[in-house]
Design an enzyme around this catalytic site. Structure first.
Site, PDB file in Angstrom:
ATOM      1  N   GLY B  14       6.558  -6.520   6.003  1.00 20.32           N
ATOM      2  CA  GLY B  14       5.533  -5.609   6.529  1.00 20.32           C
ATOM      3  C   GLY B  14       4.538  -6.380   7.366  1.00 20.32           C
ATOM      4  N   ARG B  24      -0.867 -17.698  16.881  1.00 19.68           N
ATOM      5  CA  ARG B  24      -1.630 -18.480  17.864  1.00 19.68           C
ATOM      6  C   ARG B  24      -1.979 -19.857  17.318  1.00 19.68           C
ATOM      7  NH1 ARG B  24      -7.229 -19.070  18.170  1.00 19.68           N
ATOM      8  NH2 ARG B  24      -8.117 -19.532  20.235  1.00 19.68           N
ATOM      9  N   ALA B  25      -2.427 -19.888  16.074  1.00 18.63           N
ATOM     10  CA  ALA B  25      -2.851 -21.160  15.479  1.00 18.63           C
ATOM     11  C   ALA B  25      -1.644 -22.090  15.305  1.00 18.63           C
ATOM     12  CB  ALA B  25      -3.543 -20.908  14.150  1.00 18.63           C
ATOM     13  N   VAL B  26      -0.513 -21.545  14.876  1.00 18.88           N
ATOM     14  CA  VAL B  26       0.685 -22.370  14.711  1.00 18.88           C
ATOM     15  C   VAL B  26       1.118 -22.955  16.052  1.00 18.88           C
ATOM     16  CG1 VAL B  26       3.156 -22.299  14.162  1.00 18.88           C
ATOM     17  CG2 VAL B  26       1.503 -21.159  12.644  1.00 18.88           C
ATOM     18  N   ARG B  75      12.848  -6.351   8.265  1.00 18.08           N
ATOM     19  CA  ARG B  75      13.411  -6.757   6.985  1.00 18.08           C
ATOM     20  C   ARG B  75      14.895  -6.972   7.240  1.00 18.08           C
ATOM     21  NH1 ARG B  75       9.236  -3.403   5.286  1.00 18.08           N
ATOM     22  NH2 ARG B  75       7.866  -4.464   3.818  1.00 18.08           N
ATOM     23  N   ASP B 106       5.961 -12.143  -0.190  1.00 19.28           N
ATOM     24  CA  ASP B 106       6.884 -12.402  -1.254  1.00 19.28           C
ATOM     25  C   ASP B 106       8.385 -12.409  -0.867  1.00 19.28           C
ATOM     26  OD1 ASP B 106       6.295 -11.941  -4.249  1.00 19.28           O
ATOM     27  OD2 ASP B 106       8.050 -10.676  -3.687  1.00 19.28           O
ATOM     28  N   THR B 129      -0.003 -10.352   4.347  1.00 18.12           N
ATOM     29  CA  THR B 129       0.277  -9.015   3.815  1.00 18.12           C
ATOM     30  C   THR B 129      -1.040  -8.350   3.461  1.00 18.12           C
ATOM     31  OG1 THR B 129       1.009  -7.818   1.852  1.00 18.12           O
ATOM     32  CG2 THR B 129       0.813 -10.183   1.610  1.00 18.12           C
ATOM     33  N   ASP B 131      -1.461  -6.427   1.135  1.00 17.63           N
ATOM     34  CA  ASP B 131      -1.484  -6.113  -0.301  1.00 17.63           C
ATOM     35  C   ASP B 131      -2.229  -7.149  -1.146  1.00 17.63           C
ATOM     36  OD1 ASP B 131       0.143  -3.942   0.388  1.00 17.63           O
ATOM     37  OD2 ASP B 131       1.971  -5.117   0.124  1.00 17.63           O
ATOM     38  N   ASP B 133      -1.125  -9.539  -2.776  1.00 16.77           N
ATOM     39  CA  ASP B 133      -0.457  -9.702  -4.069  1.00 16.77           C
ATOM     40  C   ASP B 133       0.339 -11.005  -4.174  1.00 16.77           C
ATOM     41  OD1 ASP B 133       1.400  -9.045  -2.181  1.00 16.77           O
ATOM     42  OD2 ASP B 133       2.457  -7.561  -3.406  1.00 16.77           O
ATOM     43  N   GLY B 174      -0.735  -0.961  -1.171  1.00 23.15           N
ATOM     44  CA  GLY B 174      -0.870  -2.099  -2.078  1.00 23.15           C
ATOM     45  C   GLY B 174       0.384  -2.355  -2.899  1.00 23.15           C
ATOM     46  N   ARG B 175       1.454  -1.630  -2.604  1.00 26.28           N
ATOM     47  CA  ARG B 175       2.698  -1.737  -3.378  1.00 26.28           C
ATOM     48  C   ARG B 175       2.404  -1.614  -4.877  1.00 26.28           C
ATOM     49  NH1 ARG B 175       6.801  -6.121  -1.625  1.00 26.28           N
ATOM     50  NH2 ARG B 175       5.209  -7.453  -2.549  1.00 26.28           N
ATOM     51  N   GLY B 189     -18.099   3.024  -3.299  1.00 24.93           N
ATOM     52  CA  GLY B 189     -18.811   3.703  -4.378  1.00 24.93           C
ATOM     53  C   GLY B 189     -17.973   4.800  -5.009  1.00 24.93           C
ATOM     54  N   ARG B 250      -9.183  17.850  -3.162  1.00 20.45           N
ATOM     55  CA  ARG B 250      -8.380  17.583  -1.970  1.00 20.45           C
ATOM     56  C   ARG B 250      -7.711  16.219  -2.109  1.00 20.45           C
ATOM     57  NH1 ARG B 250      -9.747  21.985  -1.331  1.00 20.45           N
ATOM     58  NH2 ARG B 250     -10.306  23.167   0.523  1.00 20.45           N
TER      59      ARG B 250
END
Lengths: 326, 326, 326, 326
Positions: B14, B24-26, B75, B106, B129, B131, B133, B174-175, B189, B250
């Site tokens: 993803g 860019r940095a690489v 993928r 991952d 990612t 996520d 995670d 967030g998987r 909040g 809703r």
């Protein structure tokens, strides 16, 4: 158990996005712990003049996303005097306020430290300033939002710089520190970053320009910290203009918009965390400290330390920009 | 001194805002170190099919602020097979690519680990990612931007929720982890936050609603992580609707806009730092590791570790929301 | 000279960004003309229950930039009944409110028209809805902001669509009209736009896809109006998925965030202009009309007309998209 | 049928958001009509030096949302000379370019008019400038985006102004016209607006301040057009500071960020519409005209007229602000 029954909360000094989120957290954490809480208007000015408003949970509803501070802020001359602080203390006694949470920067904490020495009132500080120049915390509330405001503005300027192949000198806030300039410079891919913490940069800049970025880039952005030794964006731009007439140079001073706007996610979470931590600290009988975030965890730093020490900019970030601006 | 002469860089899985800043940095760090660098299109798919483009410094000009990934992502089923990876290796040999930087999550690192085991090719990963995670890094590239996208959307929904005194269930990505939900919930909040890491929350939510927030609030926001055990925003909304017909409910699924947009300042700086660090790691003869940020410093985490361990959400943040949503 | 001494202002129906700017303009124009003005909370519900708040100039300070409506909105069943309207009239008599400004859409104006027929009370309407589906005005308040919210979201989705070469079906609001879909489709360079006003579009879409945009484009965006005959984004996406398995398809329903957010410059100026015009109209003894903007000028349209006629989408815009999506 | 086979498109003068959307529309409409189309880099400079690039449909993919101009812009001294224009004509002959679409302002159209008189080449202009100062069109491309950039910045400044009860003088662009200042002033609820089209405003401002807005407002915003007779924000701020020491005054010059950024929905639709219209006009054998939008419809205005006439600001908007700033 703490003897504190009623706390006051105020914002002081330059305002910063996220102050409202911090106020909300202080108010609700106080109420959650069965304390009374009053808002003090206009910083220490309001303390001196007894400008207090009792606050309930719903008074801070729907403010987490708002810039500015609902309590207003001010710089108080009077609080610098013994008389001023005496009045403030009397007002607190009269209103039965046992403790204070003060949200602000360096000047705010200096005032708090003297006050707490004179009257033995527990005061806990929350770092709120876009400048990020407070020792003892990795981040101050408002810094991340200001960074995002700056990069949004610089991205826009990059559009027009690229269309015209221009070299822009953009001045950002930060008082006498380069935090805002350094990170916003990296984040916008600035060709150069001028910060007070670095001595040799004007020469570096000239060397850089002499190599002629125009050969392979279609615009140039130089971020200048307002506190930079070069004297600010206009001054350095004029110098460069003289030596490099081949560049089409423009200057932009981003100004006060850097202080406003809806706070970023990062600032809201930090403000919420520190607001909770400040009240917790008071309940733990702490005083004369700032709550801060170091390595993602809450820390307690004596006012003394945060005032006397100078936070350093991250050297590694300086090198990163040297590499990435090629 | 490293024997590496030419590196490849790819984005996989993803996409996440800030991937371009990392590319860019690489690219620039490689060039700065006199390495050649090629971009691999569409992740491991491009590796298998030899979809390479040599990259110069100017190829990554003016991309630091752009969402998506200029190298595209995908993928790859084929790369999961021995044959697929064999082809990829042959393509690398043919193009004389000595090492790889892979930007992703991952799944990306799992592929890289096997590949590097099979062919002894140095691969360094950069966590990208939304996520957040990934074990071994406090932040993944894209997470902060996604947080800001979420809170911007929720702030808008809050406007209309308040105008109509409605209860909204808002589902965020967030998987199977609650990082995005938890922090965006605090930052907006939210009256409640439902994340997979917490078991009792449906009951908590009902208790909360039974107390009747309508008495003192004029709108309600429940943030639901897409991986939450309750089955997502629609499912939980229906359940609550049955039990609490007094609420005007809703649902909003924020969806794929969470993956795009100009990266935040935080993500750009992290991406730039990690891009530099990834190439540095290759030059230091490291392999099969992810570069990450822990406590504001670059760390090197074996792929093995980041794949096998599960990062935990911060418990303290969960408690903070319990206090602040009163 | 008008006999009006005191006016009420309310917002009703779905809320829209810019309603606060209109409230501010009504309140200040009334005060400027020495009228009293009261805010009615929650639309006609508040009228029935006498939920009034006297308003001064400072009550509308600093709200021009805020989404939602400080007066709250609601859909009132009771106001549809003779009894409900009778109560409302009695409340107005009791509070000495002589006239009303109602901000909302079609349903709001229908209610106002009956009410004014029954009780001869001057009512002037201001068009406030993101749907832009009101006859007699080129623009409704909130439409431009919603457009900008939509394109901001779609731009983000485009980032991720391009990274993965995906085809997205994005559903936007607009009730049974295609205004929001049509302009946001053009503004985002959508590959196709499905609106209720156009019959043949599903076929057109298939023809378009059959030609294979994948040959020369790296992503596809189809904007679907919620009121489209195809049944919405999920339904049409499923159909296309069956016939074109070669596409990697995703769906996003933008949802309620389209109703919130700080109003755009355009909406603020329109809301300010119409707020002034509404009070002016009351002072000119007009009633049962909507003030609108046609060709940049204020117009007065009988409620009758705006309710009975259907505004048409601009055919020329439909053709423009056919040309530009090639 | 038109004899035109190949057209050139260029952007000239100050760049404006939406120029890319216009370029995209011109290129795709040309291709749709089986014309060849070349992009001319850097305005008339590129015309003189033959800096042409053939453009296909995909060359303008994914640019509708980008600020700046992919063709770059410039102000050409050489094109003001007979020799310069001769070279340009020769380059066009050599490249077999039959007609031109020029996107820019007043200066761009003046150049085009002379060129078309000298060489009888069909040229159609598209109004692109943030200043909105072109006669014959209600809106110029970029104006709406700039307005939104300005109000976003002023909203941020309002946050900090309110926190400190300050009076801000904010200078906005617009050359010698007040369009940008007037609408952004209304949209931000400015306490006063200083535009070149209005004579008496300094006195008005003083009268306003003498009444003491501080009594009932907690901040003040004065929008100053850069072309205002008062001499700009710094000058007027200094004057006021002398006479009203009771105010805490700050100045902000918004600067070049007003020229950049993703175009608004309005600007993208206008740019798309006018891009189509410009090519259509060439195919209808028109020349030496600007396509514009009047009352929502495309109009054709001779260069002559748009250059010689001065567009007026809307008087009614001036009065609106007098009412709403009370």
């Amino acid at each position: 158990m703490s003897r504190i029954k009623k706390i006051g909360v105020l914002t002081s000094g330059g305002d910063a996005p996220g102050m409202n989120a911090a106020i909300r957290a202080v108010v609700r954490t106080a109420i959650y712990n069965n304390l009374e809480v009053v808002g003090v208007k206009q910083g220490y000015e309001g303390l001196i003049h007894g400008d207090f408003m009792p606050m309930q949970s719903y008074d801070v509803s729907n403010i987490i996303q708002k810039g500015g501070t609902i309590l207003c802020s001010a710089r108080s001359q009077e609080f610098r005097s013994v008389e001023g602080r005496k009045k403030a203390h009397e007002q607190m006694l009269a209103a039965k306020i046992d403790a204070l949470v003060v949200i602000g920067g360096d000047g705010t904490f200096s005032g708090a430290r003297i006050f707490t020495q004179e009257y033995d009132i527990p005061v806990v500080g929350i770092p709120g300033t876009i400048d990020n120049d407070l020792y003892g915390t990795d981040y101050t509330i408002g810094y991340d939002t200001a960074l995002n405001t700056v990069i949004d503005a610089v991205d826009k300027i990059r559009d027009t710089a690229s269309a015209h192949n221009r070299l822009f000198f953009i001045e950002v806030m930060g008082r006498d520190a380069g935090f805002l300039a350094l990170r916003s410079g990296i984040a916008t891919g600035a060709e150069a970053i001028l910060i007070p913490e670095r001595q040799t940069h004007t020469k570096d800049l000239e060397k850089y320009l002499a190599k002629g970025y125009k050969g392979h880039k279609n615009s140039g952005i130089v971020i200048v910290a307002e506190g930079d030794k070069s004297g600010g964006a206009y001054t350095i731009a004029k110098e460069i203009e003289k030596k490099h007439p081949e560049y089409d140079i423009r200057v932009s001073i981003l100004g006060h918009m850097q202080r406003g706007g809806a706070p970023s996610a990062f600032d809201r979470v930090t403000a919420s965390t520190l607001g909770v931590a400040a009240v917790d600290a008071l309940l733990d009988d702490q005083k004369s400290i700032m709550v801060g975030m170091v390595h993602g965890e809450v820390t307690h730093v004596p006012f003394n330390k945060t005032i006397k020490n100078k936070k350093k900019v991250k050297e590694s970030l300086v090198s990163i920009n040297d590499i990435l601006s090629i």
